[in-house]
Design a protein around this motif. Structure first.
Motif, PDB file in Angstrom:
ATOM      1  N   GLU A 112       2.424  14.783 -13.824  1.00  0.00           N
ATOM      2  CA  GLU A 112       1.259  14.906 -14.633  1.00  0.00           C
ATOM      3  C   GLU A 112       0.872  16.785 -14.520  1.00  0.00           C
ATOM      4  OE1 GLU A 112      -2.038  12.477 -13.731  1.00  0.00           O
ATOM      5  OE2 GLU A 112      -1.200  10.879 -14.966  1.00  0.00           O
ATOM      6  N   GLN A 113       0.849  16.904 -13.118  1.00  0.00           N
ATOM      7  CA  GLN A 113       0.752  18.425 -12.764  1.00  0.00           C
ATOM      8  C   GLN A 113       1.991  19.308 -13.413  1.00  0.00           C
ATOM      9  OE1 GLN A 113       0.193  18.552  -8.662  1.00  0.00           O
ATOM     10  NE2 GLN A 113      -1.787  18.058  -8.588  1.00  0.00           N
ATOM     11  N   TYR A 114       3.160  18.943 -13.364  1.00  0.00           N
ATOM     12  CA  TYR A 114       4.331  19.591 -13.916  1.00  0.00           C
ATOM     13  C   TYR A 114       4.264  19.666 -15.337  1.00  0.00           C
ATOM     14  CZ  TYR A 114       8.973  20.566 -15.164  1.00  0.00           C
ATOM     15  OH  TYR A 114      10.186  21.046 -15.806  1.00  0.00           O
ATOM     16  N   ALA A 115       3.667  18.444 -15.994  1.00  0.00           N
ATOM     17  CA  ALA A 115       3.647  18.585 -17.433  1.00  0.00           C
ATOM     18  C   ALA A 115       2.647  19.652 -18.008  1.00  0.00           C
ATOM     19  CB  ALA A 115       3.371  17.065 -18.009  1.00  0.00           C
ATOM     20  N   GLN A 116       1.387  19.516 -17.070  1.00  0.00           N
ATOM     21  CA  GLN A 116       0.248  20.387 -17.391  1.00  0.00           C
ATOM     22  C   GLN A 116       0.861  21.963 -17.480  1.00  0.00           C
ATOM     23  OE1 GLN A 116      -2.539  19.680 -18.804  1.00  0.00           O
ATOM     24  NE2 GLN A 116      -3.345  21.884 -18.789  1.00  0.00           N
ATOM     25  N   GLN A 117       1.583  22.463 -16.190  1.00  0.00           N
ATOM     26  CA  GLN A 117       2.144  23.704 -16.134  1.00  0.00           C
ATOM     27  C   GLN A 117       3.120  23.873 -17.047  1.00  0.00           C
ATOM     28  OE1 GLN A 117       3.581  23.475 -11.896  1.00  0.00           O
ATOM     29  NE2 GLN A 117       1.562  23.537 -10.929  1.00  0.00           N
ATOM     30  N   LEU A 149       0.691  -1.179  -0.292  1.00  0.00           N
ATOM     31  CA  LEU A 149      -0.165   0.129  -0.051  1.00  0.00           C
ATOM     32  C   LEU A 149       0.892   1.284  -0.181  1.00  0.00           C
ATOM     33  CD1 LEU A 149      -2.942   0.373  -0.113  1.00  0.00           C
ATOM     34  CD2 LEU A 149      -3.106   0.663   2.369  1.00  0.00           C
ATOM     35  N   GLU A 150       1.709   1.290   0.600  1.00  0.00           N
ATOM     36  CA  GLU A 150       2.773   2.438   0.918  1.00  0.00           C
ATOM     37  C   GLU A 150       3.455   2.541  -0.446  1.00  0.00           C
ATOM     38  OE1 GLU A 150       5.534   1.490   4.050  1.00  0.00           O
ATOM     39  OE2 GLU A 150       3.982   2.202   5.681  1.00  0.00           O
ATOM     40  N   ARG A 151       3.891   1.469  -1.179  1.00  0.00           N
ATOM     41  CA  ARG A 151       4.386   1.793  -2.558  1.00  0.00           C
ATOM     42  C   ARG A 151       3.508   2.197  -3.555  1.00  0.00           C
ATOM     43  NH1 ARG A 151       8.734   2.709  -5.144  1.00  0.00           N
ATOM     44  NH2 ARG A 151       9.062   1.615  -7.300  1.00  0.00           N
ATOM     45  N   ALA A 152       2.240   1.675  -3.496  1.00  0.00           N
ATOM     46  CA  ALA A 152       1.324   2.166  -4.290  1.00  0.00           C
ATOM     47  C   ALA A 152       0.886   3.773  -4.222  1.00  0.00           C
ATOM     48  CB  ALA A 152      -0.032   1.331  -4.249  1.00  0.00           C
ATOM     49  N   HIS A 153       1.031   4.183  -2.932  1.00  0.00           N
ATOM     50  CA  HIS A 153       0.738   5.487  -2.845  1.00  0.00           C
ATOM     51  C   HIS A 153       2.003   6.402  -3.283  1.00  0.00           C
ATOM     52  CE1 HIS A 153      -2.881   5.974  -0.481  1.00  0.00           C
ATOM     53  NE2 HIS A 153      -2.773   4.933   0.203  1.00  0.00           N
ATOM     54  N   ALA A 154       3.245   5.782  -3.091  1.00  0.00           N
ATOM     55  CA  ALA A 154       4.348   6.465  -3.586  1.00  0.00           C
ATOM     56  C   ALA A 154       4.288   6.890  -5.008  1.00  0.00           C
ATOM     57  CB  ALA A 154       5.549   5.996  -3.061  1.00  0.00           C
ATOM     58  N   ILE A 155       4.118   5.641  -5.877  1.00  0.00           N
ATOM     59  CA  ILE A 155       3.785   5.567  -7.222  1.00  0.00           C
ATOM     60  C   ILE A 155       2.912   6.586  -7.874  1.00  0.00           C
ATOM     61  CG2 ILE A 155       3.215   4.296  -9.181  1.00  0.00           C
ATOM     62  CD1 ILE A 155       4.714   1.805  -7.715  1.00  0.00           C
ATOM     63  N   SER A 156       1.607   6.576  -6.877  1.00  0.00           N
ATOM     64  CA  SER A 156       0.385   7.383  -7.388  1.00  0.00           C
ATOM     65  C   SER A 156       0.819   8.876  -7.093  1.00  0.00           C
ATOM     66  CB  SER A 156      -0.799   6.976  -6.677  1.00  0.00           C
ATOM     67  OG  SER A 156      -1.877   7.766  -6.994  1.00  0.00           O
ATOM     68  N   TYR A 157       1.609   9.245  -6.175  1.00  0.00           N
ATOM     69  CA  TYR A 157       1.973  10.630  -5.752  1.00  0.00           C
ATOM     70  C   TYR A 157       3.026  11.070  -6.943  1.00  0.00           C
ATOM     71  CZ  TYR A 157       4.205  14.511  -3.682  1.00  0.00           C
ATOM     72  OH  TYR A 157       4.572  15.875  -3.325  1.00  0.00           O
ATOM     73  N   GLN A 158       3.961  10.044  -7.295  1.00  0.00           N
ATOM     74  CA  GLN A 158       4.805  10.608  -8.508  1.00  0.00           C
ATOM     75  C   GLN A 158       4.372  10.888  -9.527  1.00  0.00           C
ATOM     76  OE1 GLN A 158       7.676   7.208  -8.247  1.00  0.00           O
ATOM     77  NE2 GLN A 158       8.921   7.991  -6.536  1.00  0.00           N
TER      78      GLN A 158
END
Length: 200
Positions: free
Chosen positions: A93-98, A79-88
């Motif tokens: 995606e936000q950086y690419a959009q900006q 679960l911790e690994r999944a959250h880390a990947i999701s956050y990255q």
């Protein structure tokens, strides 16, 4: 249990748990739904391995593919690994959009835009020799440097301008400029400086 939680409702909740997918949900919402529905089907998540596999199967492919390539010993670790990947992924995606938005703004608000376009729209006048009054450009017809009208194909001498022969066979002496004209041109190019006493 039989009165307030009949078997038909349990079967429905179990089916809902089996069909649970992350889809457009955030990972936190998916985790919450997974924990709630797993209570109605405890036999499907009675070991850590079963719970991990069931959770992985419902993840979005871009996260699930990365998670499945690792072997986790506990549900919490996975679960911790999944959250880390999701956050990255979200941060990327936000950086690419900006970056896309800011590059779009730079494209339309570039102060050099008009200047660059003006320079690119200027006609190509070829090679220039001499000052403003003596421009010689590359002729597109004969591909040579000369002033005035091109005489190529008119059977005229390039040297004297008379028809019937070419410059190689021309017997006329080359045109010489008048001494007066040369003096006048030299006079036009001169710069005079006077001090106050001379000016008076």
């Amino acid at each position: 249990m039989a009165k307030y939680f009949p078997q038909a409702l349990r079967d429905f909740k179990e089916s809902e748990f089996l069909q649970l997918r992350q889809g457009s949900m955030s990972l936190t919402d998916y985790e919450r739904q997974f924990e709630q529905l797993s209570r109605y089907a405890p036999h499907l998540v009675d070991t850590e391995v079963k719970k991990i596999r069931r959770f992985e199967n419902g993840l979005r492919p871009e996260i699930g593919m990365i998670i499945m390539s690792h072997r986790f010993t506990s549900y919490r670790e996975m679960l911790e690994r999944a959250h880390a990947i999701s956050y990255q992924r979200t941060s990327f995606e936000q950086y690419a959009q900006q970056s896309k938005e800011s590059s779009g703004k730079r494209k339309w608000n570039d102060p050099n835009k008009d200047r660059c376009n003006w320079q690119s729209k200027r006609p190509n006048t070829g090679v220039r020799i001499g000052g403003a009054s003596g421009n010689i450009t590359l002729c597109p017809k004969c591909n040579k440097l000369h002033r005035g009208e091109c005489l190529l194909g008119k059977n005229m001498c390039f040297r004297c301008g008379k028809p019937g022969h070419i410059a190689l066979n021309c017997t006329e002496p080359p045109k010489r400029k008048d001494d007066d004209q040369d003096k006048n041109k030299k006079g036009k190019a001169r710069v005079f400086a006077l001090n106050q006493h001379e000016a008076e």
